[in-house]
Design an enzyme around this catalytic site. Structure first.
Site, short mmCIF file in Angstrom:
data_model
loop_
_atom_site.label_atom_id
_atom_site.label_comp_id
_atom_site.label_asym_id
_atom_site.label_seq_id
_atom_site.Cartn_x
_atom_site.Cartn_y
_atom_site.Cartn_z
N GLY A 17 0.83 -1.21 0.00
CA GLY A 17 0.00 0.00 0.00
C GLY A 17 0.86 1.26 0.00
O GLY A 17 2.09 1.19 -0.14
N PHE A 18 0.21 2.38 0.16
CA PHE A 18 0.90 3.68 0.14
C PHE A 18 1.96 3.75 1.26
O PHE A 18 3.17 3.81 0.99
CB PHE A 18 -0.16 4.78 0.27
CG PHE A 18 0.33 6.13 0.67
CD1 PHE A 18 1.43 6.72 0.04
CD2 PHE A 18 -0.30 6.84 1.70
CE1 PHE A 18 1.89 7.98 0.43
CE2 PHE A 18 0.15 8.09 2.08
CZ PHE A 18 1.24 8.66 1.46
N GLY A 43 -3.97 -2.16 -2.33
CA GLY A 43 -2.58 -1.88 -2.70
C GLY A 43 -2.28 -2.37 -4.10
O GLY A 43 -3.15 -2.89 -4.79
N LYS A 112 3.99 -12.80 19.20
CA LYS A 112 4.22 -13.54 20.46
C LYS A 112 5.10 -14.76 20.19
O LYS A 112 6.09 -15.00 20.89
CB LYS A 112 2.86 -13.95 21.01
CG LYS A 112 2.89 -14.78 22.26
CD LYS A 112 1.48 -14.88 22.83
CE LYS A 112 1.34 -16.09 23.71
NZ LYS A 112 0.62 -17.20 23.07
N TYR A 152 -14.31 1.34 10.37
CA TYR A 152 -12.87 1.63 10.42
C TYR A 152 -12.47 2.04 11.84
O TYR A 152 -11.54 1.48 12.43
CB TYR A 152 -12.57 2.75 9.43
CG TYR A 152 -11.13 3.16 9.32
CD1 TYR A 152 -10.17 2.30 8.79
CD2 TYR A 152 -10.72 4.44 9.71
CE1 TYR A 152 -8.84 2.70 8.65
CE2 TYR A 152 -9.40 4.85 9.58
CZ TYR A 152 -8.46 3.98 9.04
OH TYR A 152 -7.16 4.37 8.91
N TYR A 166 -2.30 -7.94 24.62
CA TYR A 166 -1.14 -8.82 24.35
C TYR A 166 0.10 -8.30 25.08
O TYR A 166 0.94 -9.08 25.53
CB TYR A 166 -0.87 -8.94 22.84
CG TYR A 166 -1.54 -10.16 22.25
CD1 TYR A 166 -2.92 -10.23 22.15
CD2 TYR A 166 -0.79 -11.26 21.82
CE1 TYR A 166 -3.54 -11.35 21.63
CE2 TYR A 166 -1.41 -12.39 21.30
CZ TYR A 166 -2.78 -12.42 21.20
OH TYR A 166 -3.39 -13.54 20.70
N THR A 182 -1.89 11.67 6.12
CA THR A 182 -0.56 11.67 5.50
C THR A 182 -0.72 11.56 3.99
O THR A 182 -1.63 10.90 3.50
CB THR A 182 0.26 10.48 6.06
OG1 THR A 182 0.37 10.66 7.47
CG2 THR A 182 1.65 10.43 5.46
P1 NAD Z 1 -3.44 1.67 1.55
O1 NAD Z 1 -4.83 1.27 1.22
O2 NAD Z 1 -2.60 2.29 0.50
O3 NAD Z 1 -2.63 0.42 2.12
C1 NAD Z 1 -3.23 -0.61 2.88
C2 NAD Z 1 -2.67 -1.93 2.39
O4 NAD Z 1 -3.23 -3.00 3.20
C3 NAD Z 1 -3.04 -2.23 0.93
O5 NAD Z 1 -1.90 -2.58 0.21
C4 NAD Z 1 -4.02 -3.40 1.05
O6 NAD Z 1 -4.02 -4.23 -0.08
C5 NAD Z 1 -3.55 -4.08 2.32
N1 NAD Z 1 -4.55 -4.91 2.99
C6 NAD Z 1 -5.80 -4.56 3.38
N2 NAD Z 1 -6.43 -5.59 3.95
C7 NAD Z 1 -5.54 -6.64 3.95
C8 NAD Z 1 -5.59 -7.99 4.41
N3 NAD Z 1 -6.69 -8.49 4.99
N4 NAD Z 1 -4.50 -8.77 4.26
C9 NAD Z 1 -3.37 -8.29 3.66
N5 NAD Z 1 -3.27 -7.01 3.21
C10 NAD Z 1 -4.35 -6.21 3.35
O7 NAD Z 1 -3.54 2.64 2.83
P2 NAD Z 1 -2.40 3.46 3.60
O8 NAD Z 1 -2.76 4.88 3.53
O9 NAD Z 1 -1.06 3.02 3.15
O10 NAD Z 1 -2.64 2.98 5.10
C11 NAD Z 1 -1.80 2.03 5.73
C12 NAD Z 1 -2.16 1.90 7.20
O11 NAD Z 1 -2.00 3.17 7.85
C13 NAD Z 1 -3.61 1.47 7.44
O12 NAD Z 1 -3.63 0.57 8.53
C14 NAD Z 1 -4.30 2.76 7.80
O13 NAD Z 1 -5.41 2.54 8.63
C15 NAD Z 1 -3.20 3.53 8.51
N6 NAD Z 1 -3.42 5.00 8.44
C16 NAD Z 1 -3.13 5.69 7.30
C17 NAD Z 1 -3.35 7.06 7.26
C18 NAD Z 1 -2.99 7.90 6.07
O14 NAD Z 1 -3.17 9.13 6.10
N7 NAD Z 1 -2.45 7.36 4.99
C19 NAD Z 1 -3.90 7.71 8.38
C20 NAD Z 1 -4.22 6.95 9.49
C21 NAD Z 1 -3.95 5.60 9.52
#
Ligand code: NAD
Ligand code: UDP
Length: 319
Positions: A17-18, A43, A112, A152, A166, A182
């Site tokens: 992902g990002f 992703g 763990k 979410y 944990y 971000t």
């Molecule tokens: P994104 O959607 O680009 O990346 C998330 C990745 O998780 C993707 O590649 C997706 O394919 C993968 N994924 C989802 N469910 C899955 C599963 N069951 N098994 C395996 N892979 C799985 O989003 P992002 O912006 O890169 O966010 C990454 C993390 O950061 C997330 O947990 C998000 O909640 C957290 N987050 C991001 C932001 C932001 O501003 N970008 C803000 C707060 C929290």
């Protein structure tokens, strides 16, 4: 993974992902062996293509809500898998709840078993539509559990609770990063979040879709700053949640005007209905990150947006 011999090893879930792809690169640059696990629901392998030739990098396509088996030792588990844009988690509500609950359970179980340090990607959404401003880590939040964003927010709140359980019950070394909005290269152009949405609208001369009257506020952090903060947190001894984000706050309308200016676009603003439970204000209090990690953001918004605009311009030209 013989090639990773002698190196610290990290598993990054959601690594395609990002944020995950930037984290994988950062860890490789700091001498880690990296296993990236992703089911590609939001992703793309394009994000990790440049890492593919690296002997210290391995990609496993897997859903982390299912049984996880990794034969090799792992020192750090960064649990980043989860749809993250409001459009994505409204399209995949059950998967979002499952990855935050079952996926966090599986990855904590792995931490763990491997005696690994576990780092949870949590979010400013745990504060919901906040009644305290700016948001500090000791604020418990104002979340609607049954609203559309609840899938979410509550999944992340459950993930935090499970992480602390944990830690307290099994003695797992855990870290919780509460990530605020971000942005940066490798966001998906159509993921619906405000940064890629406005930039792509401005670049194509389409109207910028401001939801509501645009008076709601956000604070935007450049991805390089965020990843540095997360890396420092992983190496620290801090088990309580830590906000990582950029405290510079602005309204969405001001943000739209800034994007028009930086892209030199002639697009105008068009108002659309405000999504249900859209938080009215958001700004991180980062005094804890400053004190505990010696971290604060370094990249100013105009510079970070300049890089991001160039990235999306490049994508558009390549099409
Ligand atoms: P994104 O959607 O680009 O990346 C998330 C990745 O998780 C993707 O590649 C997706 O394919 C993968 N994924 C989802 N469910 C899955 C599963 N069951 N098994 C395996 N892979 C799985 O989003 P992002 O912006 O890169 O966010 C990454 C993390 O950061 C997330 O947990 C998000 O909640 C957290 N987050 C991001 C932001 C932001 O501003 N970008 C803000 C707060 C929290
Ligand atoms: N937003 C907007 N137009 C868009 C996309 C988003 O006005 O095309 C607004 C949205 O209503 C929210 C803010 O921009 O107030 C940030 O939205 P985003 O989806 O990026 O993330 P959120 O902070 O809501 O999780």
């Amino acid at each position: 993974m013989k090639t990773m011999k002698g190196k610290k090893r990290a598993l990054v879930t959601g690594g395609a992902g990002f944020l995950g792809s930037h984290l994988c690169r950062h860890l490789l640059e700091r001498g880690f062996g990296v296993v990236c696990m992703d089911n590609l629901i939001t992703g793309s392998v394009r994000n990790i293509e440049p890492l593919a030739g690296n002997d210290d990098f391995k990609f496993i396509k897997q859903d982390v809500t299912e049984y996880l088996f990794l034969p090799d030792p792992i020192d750090y588990i960064f649990h980043f898998a989860s749809p993250a844009s409001p459009i994505d988690y409204l399209e995949f509500p059950i998967q979002t709840l499952k990855v935050g609950s079952l996926g966090t359970h599986k990855t904590l179980g792995l931490a763990k078993a491997k005696r690994a340090t576990f780092i949870l990607a949590s979010t400013s959404e745990v504060y919901g539509d906040p009644l305290v401003h700016p948001q500090k880590e000791d604020y418990w939040g104002n979340v609607n559990p049954i609203g559309p964003r609840g899938v979410y927010d509550e999944a992340k709140r459950f993930a935090e609770a499970l992480t602390m359980a944990y830690h307290r019950f099994h003695g797992v070394e855990t870290r919780i990063v509460r990530i605020f909005n971000t942005y940066g290269p490798r966001m998906r152009a159509g993921d619906g979040r405000v940064v890629p949405a406005f930039i792509n609208q401005a670049l194509t001369g389409s109207p910028l879709t401001v939801f509501g009257d645009g008076s709601q506020t956000r604070s935007f952090c450049y991805v390089r700053d965020l990843i540095e903060g997360i890396y420092r947190l992983a190496l620290s001894r801090e088990t309580g949640p830590v906000n990582i984000g950029n405290p510079r706050e602005m309204t969405v309308l001001e943000f739209a005007e800034l994007i028009v200016r930086l892209t030199g676009s002639s697009s105008r603003v068009e108002h659309r209905p405000l999504p249900v439970d859209d938080p009215k204000i958001r700004q991180p209090d980062i005094s804890k990150a400053r004190a505990v990690l010696g971290w604060e953001p370094r990249v100013d918004l105009e510079t970070g947006l300049g890089d991001t605009i160039e990235y999306f311009r490049g994508l558009a030209e390549a099409e």
